[in-house]
Write a protein that holds these residues in place. Structure first.
Motif, PDB file in Angstrom:
ATOM      1  N   GLY A  19       0.814  -1.220   0.000  1.00 52.14           N
ATOM      2  CA  GLY A  19       0.000   0.000   0.000  1.00 52.14           C
ATOM      3  C   GLY A  19       0.846   1.267   0.000  1.00 52.14           C
ATOM      4  O   GLY A  19       2.079   1.218  -0.037  1.00 52.14           O
ATOM      5  N   GLY A  20       0.166   2.399   0.067  1.00 48.33           N
ATOM      6  CA  GLY A  20       0.851   3.689   0.156  1.00 48.33           C
ATOM      7  C   GLY A  20       1.538   3.816   1.512  1.00 48.33           C
ATOM      8  O   GLY A  20       1.090   3.236   2.504  1.00 48.33           O
ATOM      9  N   GLU A 244       6.514  -1.428   4.888  1.00 45.60           N
ATOM     10  CA  GLU A 244       5.591  -2.553   4.694  1.00 45.60           C
ATOM     11  C   GLU A 244       6.240  -3.575   3.746  1.00 45.60           C
ATOM     12  O   GLU A 244       6.209  -4.791   3.983  1.00 45.60           O
ATOM     13  CB  GLU A 244       4.251  -2.063   4.112  1.00 45.60           C
ATOM     14  CG  GLU A 244       3.209  -3.171   4.057  1.00 45.60           C
ATOM     15  CD  GLU A 244       1.945  -2.836   3.278  1.00 45.60           C
ATOM     16  OE1 GLU A 244       1.997  -1.973   2.372  1.00 45.60           O
ATOM     17  OE2 GLU A 244       0.903  -3.465   3.548  1.00 45.60           O
ATOM     18  N   THR A 245       6.876  -3.075   2.691  1.00 46.49           N
ATOM     19  CA  THR A 245       7.569  -3.958   1.735  1.00 46.49           C
ATOM     20  C   THR A 245       8.626  -4.791   2.451  1.00 46.49           C
ATOM     21  O   THR A 245       8.686  -6.020   2.297  1.00 46.49           O
ATOM     22  CB  THR A 245       8.255  -3.108   0.629  1.00 46.49           C
ATOM     23  OG1 THR A 245       7.275  -2.290   0.008  1.00 46.49           O
ATOM     24  CG2 THR A 245       8.937  -3.984  -0.412  1.00 46.49           C
ATOM     25  N   GLY A 246       9.450  -4.126   3.243  1.00 50.79           N
ATOM     26  CA  GLY A 246      10.524  -4.826   3.960  1.00 50.79           C
ATOM     27  C   GLY A 246       9.971  -5.837   4.948  1.00 50.79           C
ATOM     28  O   GLY A 246      10.523  -6.935   5.112  1.00 50.79           O
ATOM     29  N   GLY A 289       6.991  -5.405  -9.167  1.00 51.00           N
ATOM     30  CA  GLY A 289       7.546  -5.069  -7.852  1.00 51.00           C
ATOM     31  C   GLY A 289       8.798  -5.854  -7.559  1.00 51.00           C
ATOM     32  O   GLY A 289       9.836  -5.655  -8.194  1.00 51.00           O
ATOM     33  N   MET A 290       8.686  -6.816  -6.656  1.00 47.95           N
ATOM     34  CA  MET A 290       9.896  -7.500  -6.190  1.00 47.95           C
ATOM     35  C   MET A 290       9.525  -8.902  -5.703  1.00 47.95           C
ATOM     36  O   MET A 290       8.511  -9.082  -5.043  1.00 47.95           O
ATOM     37  CB  MET A 290      10.404  -6.604  -5.063  1.00 47.95           C
ATOM     38  CG  MET A 290      11.510  -7.018  -4.268  1.00 47.95           C
ATOM     39  SD  MET A 290      11.959  -5.600  -3.204  1.00 47.95           S
ATOM     40  CE  MET A 290      11.922  -6.437  -1.644  1.00 47.95           C
ATOM     41  N   ARG A 291      10.377  -9.900  -6.054  1.00 46.59           N
ATOM     42  CA  ARG A 291      10.139 -11.276  -5.597  1.00 46.59           C
ATOM     43  C   ARG A 291      11.178 -11.629  -4.539  1.00 46.59           C
ATOM     44  O   ARG A 291      12.371 -11.354  -4.717  1.00 46.59           O
ATOM     45  CB  ARG A 291      10.246 -12.229  -6.782  1.00 46.59           C
ATOM     46  CG  ARG A 291       9.993 -13.677  -6.416  1.00 46.59           C
ATOM     47  CD  ARG A 291      10.034 -14.559  -7.647  1.00 46.59           C
ATOM     48  NE  ARG A 291       9.919 -15.971  -7.278  1.00 46.59           N
ATOM     49  CZ  ARG A 291      10.198 -16.979  -8.085  1.00 46.59           C
ATOM     50  NH1 ARG A 291      10.611 -16.749  -9.334  1.00 46.59           N
ATOM     51  NH2 ARG A 291      10.059 -18.209  -7.674  1.00 46.59           N
ATOM     52  N   VAL A 292      10.717 -12.232  -3.453  1.00 44.99           N
ATOM     53  CA  VAL A 292      11.598 -12.533  -2.326  1.00 44.99           C
ATOM     54  C   VAL A 292      11.523 -14.027  -2.027  1.00 44.99           C
ATOM     55  O   VAL A 292      10.430 -14.570  -1.807  1.00 44.99           O
ATOM     56  CB  VAL A 292      11.169 -11.744  -1.061  1.00 44.99           C
ATOM     57  CG1 VAL A 292      12.158 -11.977   0.074  1.00 44.99           C
ATOM     58  CG2 VAL A 292      11.057 -10.260  -1.370  1.00 44.99           C
ATOM     59  N   ARG A 293      12.676 -14.695  -1.998  1.00 51.60           N
ATOM     60  CA  ARG A 293      12.712 -16.140  -1.749  1.00 51.60           C
ATOM     61  C   ARG A 293      13.638 -16.468  -0.582  1.00 51.60           C
ATOM     62  O   ARG A 293      14.816 -16.107  -0.583  1.00 51.60           O
ATOM     63  CB  ARG A 293      13.203 -16.878  -3.004  1.00 51.60           C
ATOM     64  CG  ARG A 293      12.315 -16.622  -4.217  1.00 51.60           C
ATOM     65  CD  ARG A 293      12.663 -17.535  -5.351  1.00 51.60           C
ATOM     66  NE  ARG A 293      12.439 -18.933  -4.970  1.00 51.60           N
ATOM     67  CZ  ARG A 293      12.725 -19.960  -5.761  1.00 51.60           C
ATOM     68  NH1 ARG A 293      13.248 -19.755  -6.957  1.00 51.60           N
ATOM     69  NH2 ARG A 293      12.491 -21.184  -5.358  1.00 51.60           N
ATOM     70  N   GLY A 294      13.054 -17.134   0.397  1.00 52.37           N
ATOM     71  CA  GLY A 294      13.859 -17.590   1.532  1.00 52.37           C
ATOM     72  C   GLY A 294      14.089 -19.089   1.462  1.00 52.37           C
ATOM     73  O   GLY A 294      14.619 -19.681   2.399  1.00 52.37           O
ATOM     74  N   ASP A 295      13.662 -19.689   0.330  1.00 47.91           N
ATOM     75  CA  ASP A 295      13.704 -21.154   0.209  1.00 47.91           C
ATOM     76  C   ASP A 295      14.860 -21.646  -0.656  1.00 47.91           C
ATOM     77  O   ASP A 295      14.901 -22.806  -1.039  1.00 47.91           O
ATOM     78  CB  ASP A 295      12.364 -21.658  -0.381  1.00 47.91           C
ATOM     79  CG  ASP A 295      12.066 -21.061  -1.751  1.00 47.91           C
ATOM     80  OD1 ASP A 295      12.796 -20.130  -2.169  1.00 47.91           O
ATOM     81  OD2 ASP A 295      11.113 -21.506  -2.409  1.00 47.91           O
TER      82      ASP A 295
END
Ligand code: UD1
Ligand code: PEP
Length: 432
Positions: A19-20, A244-246, A289-295
């Motif tokens: 969100g904003g 929020e993103t982080g 946006g952004m893709r985040v992988r912890g796997d």
């Protein structure tokens, strides 16, 4: 009071819409006081703090119209028209200011537009004493006469504020925002040196330019403002929320999941992404946006120091501590912005984390698994760190006092549940 219940252990998979930014919206909204025309803000998040700011502005005489959701720039937040045709009251009362420190951001605009303002002193909060002395000294340099009595800042200026050369001895986000707004209507040039460079300050500066302000050096540590006789209305879209993103990036990492953060501004995430990558998280920019992988890799510990932008944000410190608590190896976290921002530590300890605080630093030794527990949210980002820890922990976590969370995260449980988290909001207090 609501609580959040989480059964941890599910890797998050899916899409989360960002969100904003709360902290941008909270400075863009009072900018409406600088003109008698309409400031139309889109991509506005639906948060308790935004309602508090709307209530504060309403009692100053600002007319407001909520125009549903907009699809502007791919964002879906709400559109709010704010019109300060006439300021009917220049007092920001204790009851509203005590709910939210950002209320002090009406001081600069009210003083610049009306020549006077009476604003309750915000006081301290869970994360530190948070004085506003630097805001007040800078306004004095611009010709304001300021007295502190009965818990209020009484500020007055004879005629208009005067441009001045202000050097902030330390970076202050709110101080920069207050002075920037005041300077747009001051007589002559104001230079703000050692200005905060946070993206929310840049968002404010760009909105003020859309309203007719003359500002050079946007995004740098020196802002140069040529004061104008008047500003006009504008339409402006609130920058996506980097905190929020982080926070959701850590949610993907801590559950060893794979999440796309749609609407995130990748370019504003450099310092947070660097730390996450150091921990073994895989991050890539996507078209949305952004893709985040912890796997992909083992999550390992790292060292973090909070700093003004573009350094690592203090508003992400608690969330990274939750991740560090589950990492392989030790991490050293140093908080340089606020003197008391480790309120989440005792609660994380209840969940089996191994953390030792030494002054402004914390040593976090990662454990194999956190365990669910009853915990208490003490401030906004502490709350989100407990949610993150709960998502990773074995068993049930109950987070009490989630009203802090509602100040800054919109539909958090819905967003996480849509990615597979076992999370629900329990309405009301257990003791009620
Ligand atoms: C609504 C909003 O945008 N809040 C953010 C804003 O808070 P806020 O604007 O309150 O934070 P500041 O940048 O002003 O504070 C930074 C440091 O300076 C000190 N200080 C500040 C002003 C002053 O007059 N005197 C003084 O000593 C503060 O106590 C703190 O230790 O920036 C912080 C730092 O990025 C973030 O954590 C907050 O989420
Ligand atoms: C500290 C925060 O907010 P505020 O400055 O409004 O307390 C925050 O957003 O993390």
């Amino acid at each position: 009071m609501d609580r959040i219940r989480i059964i941890g252990g599910t890797p998050l998979k899916g899409i989360i819409a960002i969100g904003g930014a709360k902290n941008a919206a909270l400075t863009l909204m009072p900018a409406c006081l600088l003109t008698d025309q309409t400031l139309s803000l889109s991509n506005l998040p639906h948060l308790v703090d935004i309602t508090t700011m709307a209530n504060l502005l309403a009692q100053h005489g600002v007319g407001m119209a909520l125009n549903g959701a907009s699809a502007q720039g791919g964002h879906t937040g709400r559109v709010l028209d704010l019109t300060a045709a006439e300021i009917v009251n220049t007092t920001a009362p204790y009851d509203l200011v005590r709910k939210m420190r950002a209320s002090v951001l009406v001081l600069g605009p009210l003083l610049a537009r009306c020549g006077q303002a009476k604003v309750s002193l915000p006081g301290g909060c869970a994360i530190g004493t948070r004085p506003v002395d630097l805001h007040l000294k800078a306004l004095e340099q611009m010709g304001a006469v300021i007295e502190l009595t009965e818990g209020y800042i009484h500020a007055k200026v004879d005629g208009r504020l005067k441009g001045a050369h202000i050097i902030f001895p330390q970076v202050t986000v709110g101080g920069t925002e207050n002075i920037l707004m005041a300077a747009t209507l001051a007589e002559g040039e104001t230079v703000i040196a050692n200005a905060a460079r946070e993206p929310e300050v840049t968002d404010l500066a760009q909105c003020l330019v859309a309203m007719g302000a003359k500002i050079e050096g946007i995004g740098t540590g020196t802002l140069r403002v040529q004061g104008q006789d008047r500003l006009h209305g504008a339409e402006y879209s609130v920058v996506p929320d980097r905190i929020e993103t982080g926070t959701y990036a850590v949610a993907a990492a801590i559950t060893r999941g794979d999440v796309e953060l749609v609407g995130a501004r990748y370019d504003l995430m450099e310092s947070v992404n660097k730390v996450l990558r150091d921990c073994g998280v895989v991050i890539e920019e996507t078209a949305r946006g952004m893709r985040v992988r912890g796997d992909v890799h083992d999550i390992v510990g790292t060292d973090i120091m909070t700093e003004p932008y573009p350094g690592f944000p203090t508003d992400m410190q608690a969330q990274l501590m939750a991740l560090a608590a589950t990492a392989n190896g030790a991490s050293m976290i140093t908080e340089t912005i606020f003197e008391n921002r480790y309120m989440h530590v005792p609660e994380l300890l209840r969940m089996g984390a191994r953390v030792n605080v030494h002054g402004s630093s914390a040593i976090v030794r990662g454990v194999k698994a956190l365990s669910g527990a009853q915990v208490m949210a003490t401030d906004l980002r502490a709350s989100s760190s407990l949610i993150l820890a709960g998502l990773a922990a074995q068993g049930e976590t109950i987070i009490n006092r989630v009203y802090h969370l509602d100040r800054g995260y919109e539909r958090v449980e819905e967003k996480l549940a849509a990615c597979g988290a076992n999370i629900e909001r329990i309405k009301g207090d257990p003791a009620e």
